[in-house]
Design a protein around this motif. Structure first.
Motif, PDB file in Angstrom:
ATOM      1  N   TYR A   1       0.817  -1.207   0.000  1.00 37.43           N
ATOM      2  CA  TYR A   1       0.000   0.000   0.000  1.00 37.43           C
ATOM      3  C   TYR A   1       0.854   1.262   0.000  1.00 37.43           C
ATOM      4  N   ALA A   2       1.856   1.313   0.848  1.00 33.11           N
ATOM      5  CA  ALA A   2       2.666   2.523   0.970  1.00 33.11           C
ATOM      6  C   ALA A   2       3.369   2.832  -0.341  1.00 33.11           C
ATOM      7  N   MET A   3       3.939   1.837  -0.990  1.00 32.86           N
ATOM      8  CA  MET A   3       4.647   2.061  -2.239  1.00 32.86           C
ATOM      9  C   MET A   3       3.666   2.417  -3.352  1.00 32.86           C
ATOM     10  N   ASP A   4       2.553   1.710  -3.438  1.00 31.71           N
ATOM     11  CA  ASP A   4       1.572   1.976  -4.484  1.00 31.71           C
ATOM     12  C   ASP A   4       1.051   3.400  -4.389  1.00 31.71           C
ATOM     13  N   ASN A   5       0.764   3.850  -3.177  1.00 30.41           N
ATOM     14  CA  ASN A   5       0.233   5.187  -2.976  1.00 30.41           C
ATOM     15  C   ASN A   5       1.236   6.233  -3.454  1.00 30.41           C
ATOM     16  N   ASN A   6       2.502   6.047  -3.148  1.00 27.90           N
ATOM     17  CA  ASN A   6       3.532   6.982  -3.581  1.00 27.90           C
ATOM     18  C   ASN A   6       3.665   6.972  -5.103  1.00 27.90           C
ATOM     19  N   GLU A   7       3.602   5.818  -5.707  1.00 19.45           N
ATOM     20  CA  GLU A   7       3.707   5.712  -7.162  1.00 19.45           C
ATOM     21  C   GLU A   7       2.530   6.418  -7.846  1.00 19.45           C
ATOM     22  N   LEU A   8       1.345   6.303  -7.273  1.00 22.53           N
ATOM     23  CA  LEU A   8       0.178   6.978  -7.842  1.00 22.53           C
ATOM     24  C   LEU A   8       0.309   8.494  -7.741  1.00 22.53           C
ATOM     25  N   LYS A   9       0.899   8.970  -6.648  1.00 24.02           N
ATOM     26  CA  LYS A   9       1.111  10.415  -6.508  1.00 24.02           C
ATOM     27  C   LYS A   9       2.117  10.913  -7.542  1.00 24.02           C
ATOM     28  N   ILE A  10       3.156  10.144  -7.788  1.00 22.66           N
ATOM     29  CA  ILE A  10       4.145  10.521  -8.798  1.00 22.66           C
ATOM     30  C   ILE A  10       3.501  10.550 -10.180  1.00 22.66           C
ATOM     31  N   LEU A  11       2.702   9.537 -10.489  1.00 19.63           N
ATOM     32  CA  LEU A  11       1.995   9.507 -11.771  1.00 19.63           C
ATOM     33  C   LEU A  11       1.079  10.718 -11.895  1.00 19.63           C
TER      34      LEU A  11
END
Length: 92
Positions: free
Chosen positions: A21-31
């Motif tokens: 969850y933590a990594m996915d959330n950060n990746e979505l913010k970058i996108l």
């Protein structure tokens, strides 16, 4: 073997290891930041991109804030609305 889990804020831990969850959330913010940057570089509003992409303006805003995980088809629509390829859209 039973998994022991506990929560810490918004994150769920299994044996003291972060869930994805933590990594996915950060990746979505970058996108989302990348999409916003591409939109702003073209001088377009969220509404204009939404209309060109045949999508809702609120959805575009949620993507840009990293609150939604877009499907490939959504990325295709947005890229078309910005007159670029998906590859150009997602690469910072």
């Amino acid at each position: 073997m039973q998994r022991k889990h506990r929560t810490r804020g918004a994150f769920l831990f299994y044996n003291d290891t972060y869930c994805m969850y933590a990594m996915d959330n950060n990746e979505l913010k970058i996108l989302g930041q990348t999409i916003r940057s591409k939109r702003e570089n073209r001088g377009l509003t969220q509404l204009e991109v939404a209309e060109r992409s045949n999508m809702d303006r609120n959805y575009i805003g949620m993507l840009e804030r990293g609150e939604r995980n877009p499907s490939y088809l959504s990325l295709l629509k947005i890229a078309k609305g910005l007159n670029m390829t998906v590859s150009q859209l997602i690469n910072p």
